[in-house]
Structures are given as C-alpha cells and as structure tokens.
Design a protein around this motif. Structure first.
Motif, PDB file in Angstrom:
ATOM      1  N   LEU A  17       3.755  -4.690   5.718  1.00 19.58           N
ATOM      2  CA  LEU A  17       3.141  -2.855   5.946  1.00 19.58           C
ATOM      3  C   LEU A  17       2.474  -2.470   4.029  1.00 19.58           C
ATOM      4  O   LEU A  17       2.291  -1.417   4.216  1.00 19.58           O
ATOM      5  N   TYR A  18       3.029  -2.998   2.961  1.00 22.16           N
ATOM      6  CA  TYR A  18       2.841  -3.012   2.618  1.00 22.16           C
ATOM      7  C   TYR A  18       0.885  -3.136   1.654  1.00 22.16           C
ATOM      8  O   TYR A  18       0.105  -2.605   1.476  1.00 22.16           O
ATOM      9  N   ARG A  19       0.832  -4.546   3.001  1.00 24.98           N
ATOM     10  CA  ARG A  19      -1.200  -4.286   2.374  1.00 24.98           C
ATOM     11  C   ARG A  19      -1.269  -3.301   2.952  1.00 24.98           C
ATOM     12  O   ARG A  19      -2.761  -2.533   3.401  1.00 24.98           O
ATOM     13  N   ASN A  20      -0.913  -2.437   4.738  1.00 27.99           N
ATOM     14  CA  ASN A  20      -1.310  -1.061   5.037  1.00 27.99           C
ATOM     15  C   ASN A  20      -1.622   0.046   4.257  1.00 27.99           C
ATOM     16  O   ASN A  20      -2.061   0.958   4.005  1.00 27.99           O
ATOM     17  N   PHE A  21       0.026  -0.179   3.457  1.00 29.44           N
ATOM     18  CA  PHE A  21      -0.173   1.174   2.115  1.00 29.44           C
ATOM     19  C   PHE A  21      -1.837   0.563   1.316  1.00 29.44           C
ATOM     20  O   PHE A  21      -2.532   1.697   0.581  1.00 29.44           O
ATOM     21  N   LEU A  22      -1.575  -0.547   0.876  1.00 24.78           N
ATOM     22  CA  LEU A  22      -2.709  -0.905   0.385  1.00 24.78           C
ATOM     23  C   LEU A  22      -4.126   0.155   0.254  1.00 24.78           C
ATOM     24  O   LEU A  22      -5.169  -0.091  -0.105  1.00 24.78           O
ATOM     25  N   HIS A  23      -4.364  -0.774   1.629  1.00 29.16           N
ATOM     26  CA  HIS A  23      -5.536  -0.189   2.644  1.00 29.16           C
ATOM     27  C   HIS A  23      -5.865   1.377   2.659  1.00 29.16           C
ATOM     28  O   HIS A  23      -7.174   1.934   2.299  1.00 29.16           O
ATOM     29  N   SER A  24      -4.840   2.475   2.320  1.00 35.54           N
ATOM     30  CA  SER A  24      -4.787   3.911   1.912  1.00 35.54           C
ATOM     31  C   SER A  24      -4.818   4.147   0.528  1.00 35.54           C
ATOM     32  O   SER A  24      -5.106   5.345   0.353  1.00 35.54           O
ATOM     33  N   GLN A  25      -4.951   3.529  -0.139  1.00 32.18           N
ATOM     34  CA  GLN A  25      -5.437   3.502  -1.860  1.00 32.18           C
ATOM     35  C   GLN A  25      -6.706   3.600  -1.861  1.00 32.18           C
ATOM     36  O   GLN A  25      -7.178   2.995  -1.234  1.00 32.18           O
ATOM     37  N   ASN A  26      -6.981   4.631  -3.047  1.00 33.17           N
ATOM     38  CA  ASN A  26      -8.318   4.549  -3.612  1.00 33.17           C
ATOM     39  C   ASN A  26      -8.401   3.292  -4.715  1.00 33.17           C
ATOM     40  O   ASN A  26      -8.936   2.746  -5.574  1.00 33.17           O
ATOM     41  N   ILE A  27      -7.939   1.404  -3.841  1.00 33.63           N
ATOM     42  CA  ILE A  27      -8.308   0.729  -4.746  1.00 33.63           C
ATOM     43  C   ILE A  27      -9.065  -0.310  -3.747  1.00 33.63           C
ATOM     44  O   ILE A  27      -9.568  -0.289  -2.594  1.00 33.63           O
ATOM     45  N   SER A  28     -10.692  -1.271  -5.154  1.00 31.48           N
ATOM     46  CA  SER A  28     -10.743  -1.733  -4.293  1.00 31.48           C
ATOM     47  C   SER A  28     -10.680  -3.447  -3.506  1.00 31.48           C
ATOM     48  O   SER A  28      -9.183  -3.416  -3.250  1.00 31.48           O
ATOM     49  N   GLN A  29     -11.369  -3.525  -2.292  1.00 35.17           N
ATOM     50  CA  GLN A  29     -10.746  -4.890  -1.999  1.00 35.17           C
ATOM     51  C   GLN A  29     -10.417  -5.920  -2.517  1.00 35.17           C
ATOM     52  O   GLN A  29      -8.830  -7.366  -2.542  1.00 35.17           O
ATOM     53  N   LEU A  30     -10.858  -6.350  -3.460  1.00 33.83           N
ATOM     54  CA  LEU A  30     -10.851  -7.654  -4.131  1.00 33.83           C
ATOM     55  C   LEU A  30      -9.528  -7.498  -4.981  1.00 33.83           C
ATOM     56  O   LEU A  30      -7.930  -8.400  -5.091  1.00 33.83           O
ATOM     57  N   THR A  31      -8.558  -5.918  -5.558  1.00 41.47           N
ATOM     58  CA  THR A  31      -7.483  -5.738  -5.675  1.00 41.47           C
ATOM     59  C   THR A  31      -6.706  -5.755  -5.014  1.00 41.47           C
ATOM     60  O   THR A  31      -4.753  -6.772  -4.947  1.00 41.47           O
TER      61      THR A  31
END
Length: 328
Positions: A17-31
């Motif tokens: 669930l958290y990974r889905n949230f991270l993908h919605s943010q404007n951050i790099s794939q490495l982050t």
C-alpha cells in the motif's frame, strides 16, 4: 487514513500500500526503491510494535531517532548517528502517507512498468513453482539434509575455515581456502594466487566478523595480469564460509528464483542488475524472506532453500551443477 486499520495490516500488505503511495509522489524511482525497504527498518530489526510506536509517538523526531540509532548500532558497522538521519527521513514521508487518504493513483511510468511486469509474468507461467511458504522451506531443508555429498563438502570447508585456517593474515592459509573453494564449487578461477594475495592485502578479519556487506565488492575485483576480473560469486562464497549468517551466497540459481518471484508477486522492486550488487542482493533476499513470512529462518537457510528451488526449476544445460556458479 484510519491508523488502527493500518496497524492491523500484515507487513507485506502495508508495504504494498505504501509503495502505491510512493509512486504517486514526485520522487525518483531510486528513492522509491530505497524508501520501500528502509522505511520499515525498525520493524525488521526490532518489531512491529516498535515501528508503530516510533512512527506515531507525539515526540516522533526524538523517539524515532533514538530507536534508529539503537537499532543501527546493534546491526550496522556504519556511523549509526549519521545513518539514522537517512532512515528518519523515510519515516517522515511515511507519516505523510498516514496523514493522506492513501488513494492516489500511480503515475504513468508505474502503469507502464506494471504492463511490463504482467507481460513478464505471463511468459513465466509455464514454469509452475510452488509458492514460498514455511512448508516448502521445510521440504527443501529436509532435502538439503539428505544430500550427503553436500554435507561432506560443507563439513570439510567448515573445518578448513573455522578450525584449521580461521584467519586471513597468512597468504598460505588464504591460498588453501581459496583453492579449495574454487575446486569444490567450480568457480572457474584459473589463477588463484593473485586472488589469495589480493584478499590478504585487504586485511578482512574484522570486517568479516562484523558482517560488512561491502567486503564482497572489495574482494570480487582482482587484477589477473593486465585484466581486471570480476569474481562475484566466489567472493560471496569466501565471505559466507567465514560468517554464513551474514553473507548469503550469490549464484545463478538464486538469481533466477529471485527474478521469477519478483515478476510473479512483485515482492521487491529491483532491476536484474541489482542482484550483481552484493549490498542490494542481500537486501533483496531479506525482502524475499519478509514478504513470504519466512522470518523464522536465517539467511543461510533461506539461501539453501532458494538454491535448491532454482536447481529443481531452472536447470542448467552444461554438465553437472554443483553449489557453484560460472563467474559473472
């Protein structure tokens, strides 16, 4: 977001669930990749309760940092106070996630990657491998126990590494250990003396004892004449036979299995090449263990299970395969 519902989620479901949230943010794939693992450090090294206490405490900054420093001091060879700042930044982002509604849609690049994974998964479906479980691990560890040739080989190496030549200050001792590993595991090093000399010069005993994962990378690159060779699989084995609980062995069977389950279940978000970086490789194996609820097993047992699984389902076409690997 309902915190109590989040607290009730199993480890793997919360991370997904958290990974889905991270993908919605404007951050790099490495982050994203780093956050997906490092955010839950206190859970892995401490407990679920410790993680949630640190994240939700009203004195979050001080409590979380203190717990991170304590955990890192016990489990890492780096500067715990410096490392804690990095882990703390991931926990801050997780608190933002908890304060959100958690329903943001993944970005377009993530959707494209999902299409790729679905395609890869479809290609792999002709290989029907049992899902990792405690029952499956027990089956394969029992199988391992019944392989007399592996046991005798391991007993001989354990006697050599732990009793006869435990240290790495004498190049003759190192030459004996490196030569035996090279022979038993068919690591295809045709000039072993430069390897032994290289290991001797690194002064590795304290780092081995501490479980310093960067040591594998220091050992694996050796100049043979005018050519820089990469003996990655051998380096992981050499470290593993000194400290098997901290150094799982890399070889192509393990590589195949980890990539298969990534494509099937997305247990960890890594690129194929990450498996050739030992620090990342060990982290991926830890992710594998946690995702499938296999935390009762140490990394050596997980390594044995994954290797035998790969040997069964991804057989090689060349000769009889030992617990070794073509050097890559």
């Amino acid at each position: 977001m309902d915190i109590n519902k989040m607290k009730a989620l199993p480890y793997d479901e919360l991370r997904a669930l958290y990974r889905n949230f991270l993908h919605s943010q404007n951050i790099s794939q490495l982050t994203i990749n780093t956050a997906y693992t490092d955010t839950f450090y206190l859970w892995r090294k401490g407990s679920k309760d410790l993680f949630w206490k640190a994240v939700t405490d009203t004195d979050f900054e001080d409590i979380a940092k203190d717990e991170l420093i304590k955990a890192l001091s016990e489990n890492s060879t780096g500067n715990a106070k410096s490392l804690a700042n990095s882990y703390l930044s991931h926990l801050r982002r997780f608190r933002i996630f908890l304060a959100s509604d958690g329903t943001a849609e993944p970005s377009a690049p993530t959707q494209e990657k999902s299409v790729y994974r679905a395609y890869t998964r479809k290609k792999k479906m002709d290989i029907d491998i049992p899902n990792p479980s405690i029952e499956q691990v027990e089956i394969y560890l029992t199988k391992w126990d019944g392989l007399e040739n592996y046991h005798l080989q391991e007993d001989a190496l354990n006697k050599l590494f732990f009793e006869l030549c435990p240290k790495n200050t004498d190049v003759i001792d190192i030459l004996l250990k490196a030569s035996t590993l090279n022979d038993f595991y068919s690591t295809n090093i045709f000039s072993i003396y430069p390897v032994a000399k290289h290991i001797c010069a690194l002064d590795i005993d304290l780092r081995l004892k501490a479980g310093d994962v960067t040591l594998v990378g220091d050992i694996q690159y050796v100049n043979i004449g005018d050519t820089l060779k990469n003996f990655y699989s051998f380096a992981s084995k050499y470290c593993s036979y000194h400290n098997p609980l901290d150094y799982p062995i890399y070889d192509s069977y393990v590589d195949e299995v980890l990539r298969y389950y990534r494509n099937l279940d997305n247990f960890s978000d890594f690129q194929d090449g990450d498996l050739k970086d030992y620090v990342k490789f060990k982290g991926i194996l830890i992710d594998f263990r946690a995702f499938y609820g296999l935390d009762k097993y140490n990394l050596k047992q997980i390594d044995q299970y994954v290797w035998l699984l790969g040997k069964d389902y991804f057989p090689k076409n060349y000769g009889k395969k030992k617990r070794g690997d073509k050097q890559k």
